[in-house]
Scaffold this motif. Structure first.
Motif, PDB file in Angstrom:
ATOM      1  N   ALA A  35     -44.278 -74.856 -36.500  1.00 30.20           N
ATOM      2  CA  ALA A  35     -43.087 -74.570 -35.703  1.00 30.20           C
ATOM      3  C   ALA A  35     -42.413 -75.883 -35.308  1.00 30.20           C
ATOM      4  O   ALA A  35     -43.080 -76.893 -35.135  1.00 30.20           O
ATOM      5  CB  ALA A  35     -43.473 -73.781 -34.465  1.00 30.20           C
ATOM      6  N   ASP A  36     -41.068 -75.838 -35.197  1.00 34.10           N
ATOM      7  CA  ASP A  36     -40.356 -77.055 -34.776  1.00 34.10           C
ATOM      8  C   ASP A  36     -40.596 -77.340 -33.299  1.00 34.10           C
ATOM      9  O   ASP A  36     -40.798 -78.469 -32.900  1.00 34.10           O
ATOM     10  CB  ASP A  36     -38.848 -76.902 -35.013  1.00 34.10           C
ATOM     11  CG  ASP A  36     -38.545 -76.628 -36.475  1.00 34.10           C
ATOM     12  OD1 ASP A  36     -39.412 -76.942 -37.316  1.00 34.10           O
ATOM     13  OD2 ASP A  36     -37.459 -76.106 -36.771  1.00 34.10           O
ATOM     14  N   SER A  37     -40.527 -76.265 -32.532  1.00 34.83           N
ATOM     15  CA  SER A  37     -40.806 -76.437 -31.109  1.00 34.83           C
ATOM     16  C   SER A  37     -41.314 -75.116 -30.565  1.00 34.83           C
ATOM     17  O   SER A  37     -41.268 -74.091 -31.230  1.00 34.83           O
ATOM     18  CB  SER A  37     -39.539 -76.866 -30.363  1.00 34.83           C
ATOM     19  OG  SER A  37     -38.558 -75.870 -30.482  1.00 34.83           O
ATOM     20  N   GLY A  38     -41.798 -75.183 -29.340  1.00 29.43           N
ATOM     21  CA  GLY A  38     -42.356 -73.980 -28.745  1.00 29.43           C
ATOM     22  C   GLY A  38     -43.868 -74.021 -28.799  1.00 29.43           C
ATOM     23  O   GLY A  38     -44.461 -74.885 -29.432  1.00 29.43           O
ATOM     24  N   GLU A  39     -44.461 -73.065 -28.097  1.00 36.10           N
ATOM     25  CA  GLU A  39     -45.912 -73.066 -27.973  1.00 36.10           C
ATOM     26  C   GLU A  39     -46.518 -71.793 -28.537  1.00 36.10           C
ATOM     27  O   GLU A  39     -45.911 -70.731 -28.474  1.00 36.10           O
ATOM     28  CB  GLU A  39     -46.293 -73.175 -26.490  1.00 36.10           C
ATOM     29  CG  GLU A  39     -45.854 -74.484 -25.860  1.00 36.10           C
ATOM     30  CD  GLU A  39     -46.206 -74.544 -24.381  1.00 36.10           C
ATOM     31  OE1 GLU A  39     -46.428 -73.467 -23.782  1.00 36.10           O
ATOM     32  OE2 GLU A  39     -46.264 -75.666 -23.857  1.00 36.10           O
ATOM     33  N   ILE A  40     -47.687 -71.928 -29.094  1.00 35.96           N
ATOM     34  CA  ILE A  40     -48.459 -70.764 -29.519  1.00 35.96           C
ATOM     35  C   ILE A  40     -49.796 -70.841 -28.800  1.00 35.96           C
ATOM     36  O   ILE A  40     -50.474 -71.870 -28.847  1.00 35.96           O
ATOM     37  CB  ILE A  40     -48.680 -70.759 -31.045  1.00 35.96           C
ATOM     38  CG1 ILE A  40     -47.339 -70.802 -31.780  1.00 35.96           C
ATOM     39  CG2 ILE A  40     -49.481 -69.533 -31.464  1.00 35.96           C
ATOM     40  CD1 ILE A  40     -47.471 -71.016 -33.269  1.00 35.96           C
ATOM     41  N   LEU A  41     -50.131 -69.763 -28.125  1.00 35.60           N
ATOM     42  CA  LEU A  41     -51.379 -69.765 -27.374  1.00 35.60           C
ATOM     43  C   LEU A  41     -52.282 -68.648 -27.864  1.00 35.60           C
ATOM     44  O   LEU A  41     -51.862 -67.497 -27.986  1.00 35.60           O
ATOM     45  CB  LEU A  41     -51.109 -69.584 -25.876  1.00 35.60           C
ATOM     46  CG  LEU A  41     -50.238 -70.662 -25.230  1.00 35.60           C
ATOM     47  CD1 LEU A  41     -48.883 -70.088 -24.868  1.00 35.60           C
ATOM     48  CD2 LEU A  41     -50.922 -71.249 -24.032  1.00 35.60           C
ATOM     49  N   LEU A  42     -53.533 -69.014 -28.120  1.00 37.64           N
ATOM     50  CA  LEU A  42     -54.541 -68.038 -28.502  1.00 37.64           C
ATOM     51  C   LEU A  42     -55.502 -67.920 -27.331  1.00 37.64           C
ATOM     52  O   LEU A  42     -56.165 -68.890 -26.967  1.00 37.64           O
ATOM     53  CB  LEU A  42     -55.266 -68.507 -29.766  1.00 37.64           C
ATOM     54  CG  LEU A  42     -56.384 -67.615 -30.297  1.00 37.64           C
ATOM     55  CD1 LEU A  42     -55.842 -66.276 -30.772  1.00 37.64           C
ATOM     56  CD2 LEU A  42     -57.130 -68.305 -31.427  1.00 37.64           C
ATOM     57  N   GLU A  43     -55.537 -66.759 -26.731  1.00 38.40           N
ATOM     58  CA  GLU A  43     -56.330 -66.537 -25.515  1.00 38.40           C
ATOM     59  C   GLU A  43     -56.061 -67.636 -24.489  1.00 38.40           C
ATOM     60  O   GLU A  43     -56.978 -68.201 -23.899  1.00 38.40           O
ATOM     61  CB  GLU A  43     -57.822 -66.453 -25.844  1.00 38.40           C
ATOM     62  CG  GLU A  43     -58.144 -65.208 -26.648  1.00 38.40           C
ATOM     63  CD  GLU A  43     -59.626 -65.002 -26.857  1.00 38.40           C
ATOM     64  OE1 GLU A  43     -60.343 -66.018 -26.976  1.00 38.40           O
ATOM     65  OE2 GLU A  43     -60.056 -63.846 -26.913  1.00 38.40           O
ATOM     66  N   GLY A  44     -54.795 -67.954 -24.349  1.00 37.04           N
ATOM     67  CA  GLY A  44     -54.396 -68.918 -23.333  1.00 37.04           C
ATOM     68  C   GLY A  44     -54.517 -70.376 -23.747  1.00 37.04           C
ATOM     69  O   GLY A  44     -54.107 -71.276 -23.013  1.00 37.04           O
ATOM     70  N   LYS A  45     -55.087 -70.623 -24.940  1.00 32.36           N
ATOM     71  CA  LYS A  45     -55.273 -72.012 -25.357  1.00 32.36           C
ATOM     72  C   LYS A  45     -54.182 -72.406 -26.347  1.00 32.36           C
ATOM     73  O   LYS A  45     -53.918 -71.699 -27.315  1.00 32.36           O
ATOM     74  CB  LYS A  45     -56.639 -72.153 -26.023  1.00 32.36           C
ATOM     75  CG  LYS A  45     -57.013 -73.594 -26.305  1.00 32.36           C
ATOM     76  CD  LYS A  45     -58.461 -73.645 -26.778  1.00 32.36           C
ATOM     77  CE  LYS A  45     -58.970 -75.025 -27.104  1.00 32.36           C
ATOM     78  NZ  LYS A  45     -58.055 -76.123 -27.197  1.00 32.36           N
ATOM     79  N   LEU A  46     -53.553 -73.528 -26.057  1.00 31.57           N
ATOM     80  CA  LEU A  46     -52.487 -74.018 -26.913  1.00 31.57           C
ATOM     81  C   LEU A  46     -53.058 -74.409 -28.286  1.00 31.57           C
ATOM     82  O   LEU A  46     -53.980 -75.214 -28.362  1.00 31.57           O
ATOM     83  CB  LEU A  46     -51.853 -75.238 -26.230  1.00 31.57           C
ATOM     84  CG  LEU A  46     -50.568 -75.779 -26.832  1.00 31.57           C
ATOM     85  CD1 LEU A  46     -49.459 -74.748 -26.711  1.00 31.57           C
ATOM     86  CD2 LEU A  46     -50.165 -77.060 -26.115  1.00 31.57           C
ATOM     87  N   ILE A  47     -52.519 -73.829 -29.360  1.00 27.98           N
ATOM     88  CA  ILE A  47     -53.140 -74.109 -30.663  1.00 27.98           C
ATOM     89  C   ILE A  47     -52.224 -74.816 -31.656  1.00 27.98           C
ATOM     90  O   ILE A  47     -52.653 -75.185 -32.733  1.00 27.98           O
ATOM     91  CB  ILE A  47     -53.661 -72.807 -31.326  1.00 27.98           C
ATOM     92  CG1 ILE A  47     -52.520 -71.812 -31.565  1.00 27.98           C
ATOM     93  CG2 ILE A  47     -54.767 -72.187 -30.498  1.00 27.98           C
ATOM     94  CD1 ILE A  47     -52.942 -70.631 -32.416  1.00 27.98           C
TER      95      ILE A  47
END
Ligand SMILES: Nc1ncnc2c1ncn2[C@@H]1O[C@H](COP(=O)(O)OP(=O)(O)OP(=O)(O)O)[C@@H](O)[C@H]1O
Ligand SMILES: [Mg+2]
Lengths: 247, 225
Positions: A58-70
């Protein structure tokens, strides 16, 4: 409220300086929930799933797996992917391995699990999808529908926290669509957390807890399937749904 | 019967000597091929990287090797190295260096084209199962690459076996050289020796290369995915 499994915040992605294919997507899915994403061709559905699985950056933004930034550190990408299963549109079994080896490879290699235990689970799952007698067959000896069922089993063998399905019946002959979707419906009943992209509207309606309508890289609607399919709020969703009706 | 000349093959240890010479050729070819396979796989992988400069360098190497006759390379290494760098290398050593240099380029190109013929989805389904890049390469991509490589790789091996006959020109005693020695030794009592000896050498090469290419055809059918 159930635990949030996967979440994105402001997820943006574009290819070669062009327009954003995904534009600030905020998304979340809870434990046991089934979210179906629909939208016109080219609206970014596949790209979205691929970003979730870190196949696209991704260019920007966050992806969280069970609250953890991945999606920040490159190094552990495979550790996160291990927990996010994905099945693609095109049959992508490993052609040089038979069915049982296809589904056992990653649990043995990546998770270093016990061989007997893995094999036992594989046979159990293959039996469930009606392919026990194909365990020793090679992918080329299977029909498209059978291959996709094996691909689902292969993903399930990793015990993923969430399963991403990208138009898994789009390349199938019509008579094989049902056998594959049946498997997905059963998974949904058992509480598997899934993000599903599909063009099968009947199926979407039956399987979804929530429907997301994606258009030009933005989430235009997000609601219960009954509401979305009976009275969509936006014009574009109406237009999209109408393309599935014949006068 | 005396005049047929075929007896030259069976006089003394002539035939054993030819076989021993053939083993020299085979050895050179197999050792060079082994190096070429290992280095060629690495080169093939390097040739698929995105970096243009890296790809250009590989391309130049490949084209150079293809344009240069192997004989020139042999002379260059054997005589050139000895003269300019003062290293005294044996003919066998020079041969292995040159054939590996050549074989690696050819093998690298074969590996490259086999690698790019593997669909992107094969990589991605490996990754999405949590496999690392290296695991995907070793367990998924390379095994499929080998199958695609088999016919062209075997073809390269037979070419290499045949090309080893050039080493006679840098003084390595292999099958052709042995044949020549036998012919020279029996020049007067058996003027037809050349025909029989070279005929035998032809047959020996055939006896080696034909089964190899048959084997590859069989394997290819067996491994077909
Ligand atoms: N690797 C890529 N390079 C450049 N552009 C891409 C790439 N992948 C996708 N795109 C573009 O991004 C847009 C979204 O593609 P995507 O595959 O996500 O759409 P989709 O919603 O899955 O469509 P479909 O229903 O046809 O599968 C398209 O315009 C596509 O051309
Ligand atoms: Mg798509």
């Amino acid at each position: 409220m159930k635990q949030v499994i996967l979440e994105t915040a402001g997820l943006t992605k574009s290819f070669d300086k062009g327009n954003a294919v995904l534009n600030k997507i905020d998304f979340s899915i809870h434990q046991g929930e089934v979210v179906v994403i629909v939208g016109p061709s080219g609206c970014g559905k596949s790209t979205f799933l691929r970003c979730l699985n870190l196949l696209e950056e991704a260019d920007s933004g966050e992806i969280l797996l069970e609250g953890k930034l991945i999606n920040q550190e490159k190094k552990n990408v495979h550790k996160y992917r291990e927990q996010i299963g994905m099945v693609f549109q095109s049959y992508e079994l490993f052609p040089h391995k038979n069915v049982i080896d296809n589904v056992c490879l990653a649990p043995l290699l990546v998770q270093k699990r016990n061989k007997d235990e893995v094999k036992e689970e594989a046979l159990k799952l293959l039996k469930r999808v009606g392919l026990l007698e194909k365990a020793e067959s090679y992918p080329r000896q299977l029909s498209g529908g059978q291959k996709q069922r094996v691909a689902i089993v292969r993903a399930l063998m990793m015990h993923p926290k969430v399963l991403l399905l990208d138009e898994i019946t789009a390349a199938l002959d019509p008579e094989m669509v049902r056998e594959v979707l049946q498997v997905v419906l059963e998974l949904a009943k058992e509480g598997m957390t899934m993000v599903i992209v599909t063009h099968e509207m009947e199926f979407a309606r039956a399987v979804a807890d929530r429907v997301i309508f994606l258009d030009r890289g933005e989430i235009l609607e997000e609601e219960k399937p009954e509401e979305f399919f009976t009275c969509p709020r936006t014009e574009r969703a109406k237009k999209f749904l109408n393309t599935f009706h014949y006068e | 019967m005396q005049d047929m000349g075929i007896q030259v093959l069976f006089e003394g240890i002539n035939f054993q000597r030819l076989l021993a010479g053939l083993m020299v050729s085979l050895n050179l070819a197999l050792i060079s091929m082994a190096f070429s396979i290992v280095l060629g796989i690495v080169l093939g992988m390097i040739m698929t990287v995105k970096n243009r400069l890296v790809r250009l360098i590989c391309r130049i190497y490949l084209e150079t090797v293809r344009i240069m006759p192997q004989l020139v390379l042999l002379f260059l290494v054997y005589f050139g190295a000895a003269k300019h760098f003062g290293v005294d290398i044996s003919g066998e050593m020079a041969a292995v260096i040159v054939f590996t240099f050549w074989g690696t380029a050819e093998m690298g190109d074969l590996v490259r084209s086999a690698l790019i013929s593997i669909p992107k989805h094969q990589y991605e389904s490996g990754y999405s199962l949590g496999m690392t890049k290296l695991q995907v390469y070793i367990r998924i991509i390379l095994p499929q690459t080998f199958r695609r490589l088999l016919p062209s790789g075997v073809n390269l091996l037979t070419r290499m076996i045949k090309t080893t006959s050039l080493v006679v020109l840098i003084g390595v005693v292999e099958v052709v050289k042995v044949g020549k020695q036998i012919i020279d030794a029996s020049r007067y009592e058996n003027p037809k020796a050349a025909l029989w000896i070279y005929g035998a050498i032809f047959f020996l090469y055939f006896a080696i290369c034909f089964p190899i290419s048959r084997l590859s055809a069989v394997l290819e059918r067996r491994l077909k995915t």
